[in-house]
Scaffold this active site. Structure first.
Site, PDB file in Angstrom:
ATOM      1  N   ASN A  10     -17.281  -8.947  -0.249  1.00  0.00           N
ATOM      2  CA  ASN A  10     -16.580  -9.993  -0.989  1.00  0.00           C
ATOM      3  C   ASN A  10     -16.725 -11.358  -0.336  1.00  0.00           C
ATOM      4  O   ASN A  10     -16.915 -11.456   0.869  1.00  0.00           O
ATOM      5  CB  ASN A  10     -15.066  -9.703  -1.031  1.00  0.00           C
ATOM      6  CG  ASN A  10     -14.703  -8.592  -1.993  1.00  0.00           C
ATOM      7  OD1 ASN A  10     -15.437  -8.296  -2.932  1.00  0.00           O
ATOM      8  ND2 ASN A  10     -13.570  -7.960  -1.757  1.00  0.00           N
ATOM      9  N   GLY A  38     -14.325  -7.733   2.084  1.00  0.00           N
ATOM     10  CA  GLY A  38     -14.670  -6.465   1.429  1.00  0.00           C
ATOM     11  C   GLY A  38     -14.607  -5.377   2.488  1.00  0.00           C
ATOM     12  O   GLY A  38     -15.098  -5.564   3.607  1.00  0.00           O
ATOM     13  N   LYS A  39     -13.975  -4.272   2.165  1.00  0.00           N
ATOM     14  CA  LYS A  39     -13.822  -3.197   3.151  1.00  0.00           C
ATOM     15  C   LYS A  39     -15.161  -2.620   3.579  1.00  0.00           C
ATOM     16  O   LYS A  39     -15.338  -2.226   4.731  1.00  0.00           O
ATOM     17  CB  LYS A  39     -12.940  -2.081   2.588  1.00  0.00           C
ATOM     18  CG  LYS A  39     -11.495  -2.481   2.550  1.00  0.00           C
ATOM     19  CD  LYS A  39     -10.571  -1.343   2.328  1.00  0.00           C
ATOM     20  CE  LYS A  39      -9.172  -1.733   2.722  1.00  0.00           C
ATOM     21  NZ  LYS A  39      -8.977  -1.804   4.160  1.00  0.00           N
ATOM     22  N   GLY A  40     -16.107  -2.580   2.640  1.00  0.00           N
ATOM     23  CA  GLY A  40     -17.432  -2.051   2.988  1.00  0.00           C
ATOM     24  C   GLY A  40     -18.058  -2.881   4.099  1.00  0.00           C
ATOM     25  O   GLY A  40     -18.502  -2.350   5.120  1.00  0.00           O
ATOM     26  N   ASN A 179      -4.206   5.101   6.117  1.00  0.00           N
ATOM     27  CA  ASN A 179      -3.031   4.474   6.723  1.00  0.00           C
ATOM     28  C   ASN A 179      -1.791   5.114   6.094  1.00  0.00           C
ATOM     29  O   ASN A 179      -1.884   6.029   5.269  1.00  0.00           O
ATOM     30  CB  ASN A 179      -3.074   2.944   6.604  1.00  0.00           C
ATOM     31  CG  ASN A 179      -2.941   2.448   5.175  1.00  0.00           C
ATOM     32  OD1 ASN A 179      -2.578   3.198   4.270  1.00  0.00           O
ATOM     33  ND2 ASN A 179      -3.220   1.174   4.961  1.00  0.00           N
ATOM     34  N   LEU A 212      -0.823   4.281  11.809  1.00  0.00           N
ATOM     35  CA  LEU A 212       0.579   3.965  11.533  1.00  0.00           C
ATOM     36  C   LEU A 212       0.947   2.570  12.022  1.00  0.00           C
ATOM     37  O   LEU A 212       2.044   2.356  12.543  1.00  0.00           O
ATOM     38  CB  LEU A 212       1.464   5.012  12.233  1.00  0.00           C
ATOM     39  CG  LEU A 212       1.163   6.478  11.903  1.00  0.00           C
ATOM     40  CD1 LEU A 212       1.774   7.408  12.939  1.00  0.00           C
ATOM     41  CD2 LEU A 212       1.697   6.824  10.509  1.00  0.00           C
ATOM     42  N   GLY A 213       0.004   1.622  11.878  1.00  0.00           N
ATOM     43  CA  GLY A 213       0.284   0.253  12.315  1.00  0.00           C
ATOM     44  C   GLY A 213       0.648   0.209  13.785  1.00  0.00           C
ATOM     45  O   GLY A 213       0.019   0.895  14.595  1.00  0.00           O
ATOM     46  N   ASP A 243      -9.890  -1.344   9.618  1.00  0.00           N
ATOM     47  CA  ASP A 243     -11.361  -1.306   9.563  1.00  0.00           C
ATOM     48  C   ASP A 243     -11.935  -1.183  10.971  1.00  0.00           C
ATOM     49  O   ASP A 243     -12.908  -0.459  11.198  1.00  0.00           O
ATOM     50  CB  ASP A 243     -11.899  -2.570   8.874  1.00  0.00           C
ATOM     51  CG  ASP A 243     -11.455  -2.655   7.418  1.00  0.00           C
ATOM     52  OD1 ASP A 243     -11.205  -1.592   6.812  1.00  0.00           O
ATOM     53  OD2 ASP A 243     -11.354  -3.777   6.886  1.00  0.00           O
TER      54      ASP A 243
HETATM   55  P1  ADP Z   1      -4.489  -0.789   7.995  1.00  0.00           P
HETATM   56  O1  ADP Z   1      -5.023  -2.078   8.520  1.00  0.00           O
HETATM   57  O2  ADP Z   1      -5.523   0.048   7.298  1.00  0.00           O
HETATM   58  O3  ADP Z   1      -3.202  -0.889   7.222  1.00  0.00           O
HETATM   59  P2  ADP Z   1      -2.895   0.067  10.293  1.00  0.00           P
HETATM   60  O4  ADP Z   1      -1.976  -1.046  10.001  1.00  0.00           O
HETATM   61  O5  ADP Z   1      -2.346   1.440  10.345  1.00  0.00           O
HETATM   62  O6  ADP Z   1      -4.158   0.107   9.308  1.00  0.00           O
HETATM   63  O7  ADP Z   1      -3.590  -0.259  11.701  1.00  0.00           O
HETATM   64  C1  ADP Z   1      -4.657   0.497  12.232  1.00  0.00           C
HETATM   65  C2  ADP Z   1      -4.520   0.615  13.731  1.00  0.00           C
HETATM   66  O8  ADP Z   1      -4.533  -0.689  14.315  1.00  0.00           O
HETATM   67  C3  ADP Z   1      -3.201   1.229  14.207  1.00  0.00           C
HETATM   68  O9  ADP Z   1      -3.278   2.648  14.250  1.00  0.00           O
HETATM   69  C4  ADP Z   1      -3.061   0.626  15.603  1.00  0.00           C
HETATM   70  O10 ADP Z   1      -3.821   1.348  16.548  1.00  0.00           O
HETATM   71  C5  ADP Z   1      -3.663  -0.764  15.411  1.00  0.00           C
HETATM   72  N1  ADP Z   1      -2.603  -1.755  15.121  1.00  0.00           N
HETATM   73  C6  ADP Z   1      -2.148  -2.167  13.907  1.00  0.00           C
HETATM   74  N2  ADP Z   1      -1.149  -3.075  14.027  1.00  0.00           N
HETATM   75  C7  ADP Z   1      -0.967  -3.248  15.361  1.00  0.00           C
HETATM   76  C8  ADP Z   1      -0.089  -4.069  16.166  1.00  0.00           C
HETATM   77  N3  ADP Z   1       0.814  -4.871  15.606  1.00  0.00           N
HETATM   78  N4  ADP Z   1      -0.214  -3.977  17.519  1.00  0.00           N
HETATM   79  C9  ADP Z   1      -1.119  -3.158  18.109  1.00  0.00           C
HETATM   80  N5  ADP Z   1      -1.977  -2.384  17.416  1.00  0.00           N
HETATM   81  C10 ADP Z   1      -1.900  -2.406  16.065  1.00  0.00           C
END
Ligand code: ADP
Length: 300
Positions: A10, A38-40, A179, A212-213, A243
């Site tokens: 994109n 773009g995710k790709g 995610n 999990l972020g 990504d």
């Molecule tokens: P997406 O971007 O697909 O929503 P996530 O938010 O789950 O994916 O983030 C992917 C990975 O990135 C997490 O498992 C973690 O290892 C890292 N990450 C995401 N947010 C943070 C943060 N605020 N601090 C540290 N690492 C993070």
């Protein structure tokens, strides 16, 4: 073993504005910037920065030449990329002074992927090669079926999660990268371990990676569970974190020879987690993804 990322590319147009425009209102823009997205493309860049050779397939329009340049800049092989009539996939992103955004997405050339092109691309790959997919291009169910028939290992990031995925045979997927949101939509549960249980029951042969972020990530395969904490950082922009995780996970995962052990996966998860934490400390997507050397330096 070859790696193909068949996905979206994109042009993301960022408009900085005072406030997100109201219906019927005209507002002056403070600044505009166009970045690759773009995710790709982002995942291909992450795979390349993690140190693997990767080829990208997908469609761009005549206005998308800049995206070829981005591929070359980061060492992504763009020789299978196709330029088609019409516009490249693009987004119009309003960013207000409080950091809120609103996004318009136009699929454009990403929706021009057709079966003849898929056949042409996949003819270059075979048994044991990896195929990395997301859900932003047309003909995804066909790509999965054809790649599976060729013996390719399919890595699917079912993002964005929508009805179109219903037509895909996900039983053919080797690795799921999901995610929390996607995990919940796939399993109907919010609890990470319930998500993993439900996914494992549905797809017993698949490796599942749930991110999990800032709470980290968990890997599950045939009853083996490997949790990984996120690395604490001062996050300023989490775009591209997932990504980056995908790219670095694959770099480590594809290097495992023989049996997948807890110890081997732990190392892979730790490195992916470090890399994606670095991405969170930088603005942008492709640009923010760290190189293998940067990740090594952070581990010392
Ligand atoms: P997406 O971007 O697909 O929503 P996530 O938010 O789950 O994916 O983030 C992917 C990975 O990135 C997490 O498992 C973690 O290892 C890292 N990450 C995401 N947010 C943070 C943060 N605020 N601090 C540290 N690492 C993070």
């Amino acid at each position: 073993m070859k790696i193909l990322d068949f996905g979206s590319l994109n042009l993301d147009h960022f408009y900085s504005v005072d406030h997100i425009v109201e219906p019927g209102e005209t507002e002056d823009t403070l600044a505009i910037e166009t970045l690759s997205g773009g995710k790709g493309l982002n995942q291909a860049v992450a795979i390349a920065k993690a140190g693997l050779k990767v080829q990208i397939a997908g469609c761009i329009g005549q206005d998308g030449e800049m995206l070829r340049e981005v591929c070359r800049q980061y060492g992504v092989d763009d020789s299978l990329l196709r330029t088609v009539p019409g516009l490249t996939g693009n987004t119009v992103i309003q960013l207000d002074k409080n950091g809120q955004n609103s996004i318009l997405l136009y699929g454009g050339a990403n929706r021009a992927v057709d079966r003849a092109y898929v056949d042409e691309v996949l003819a270059q790959f075979g048994e044991g090669d990896y195929l990395v997919l997301q859900n932003e291009i047309s003909e995804l169910p066909y790509i999965i079926d054809e790649a599976y028939a060729r013996g390719m290992k399919i890595v699917l990031n079912p993002s964005p999660f929508d009805d179109r995925l219903g037509a895909c045979d996900m039983g053919k997927v080797t690795v799921f990268m999901v995610n929390e949101v996607e995990g919940e939509q796939l399993s109907g549960s919010e609890d990470p371990y319930r998500i993993l249980d439900a996914m494992e029951e549905k797809y017993p042969k698949a490796h599942i990676v749930l991110t999990l972020g800032k709470r980290g990530s968990v890997y599950r395969y045939r009853g083996m569970t490997v949790p990984q904490e996120a690395f604490p950082v001062e996050a300023i922009d989490t775009t591209g974190a997932g990504d980056t995780f995908t790219g670095y996970f694959l770099a480590g995962f594809t290097a495992i020879t023989g049996e997948v052990t807890k110890k081997a996966i732990k190392k892979v998860m730790e490195r992916a987690s470090r890399a994606s934490a670095i991405t969170c400390t930088r603005k942008g997507a492709a640009l923010a993804i760290p190189t293998a050397a940067e990740v090594d330096a952070s581990m010392r």
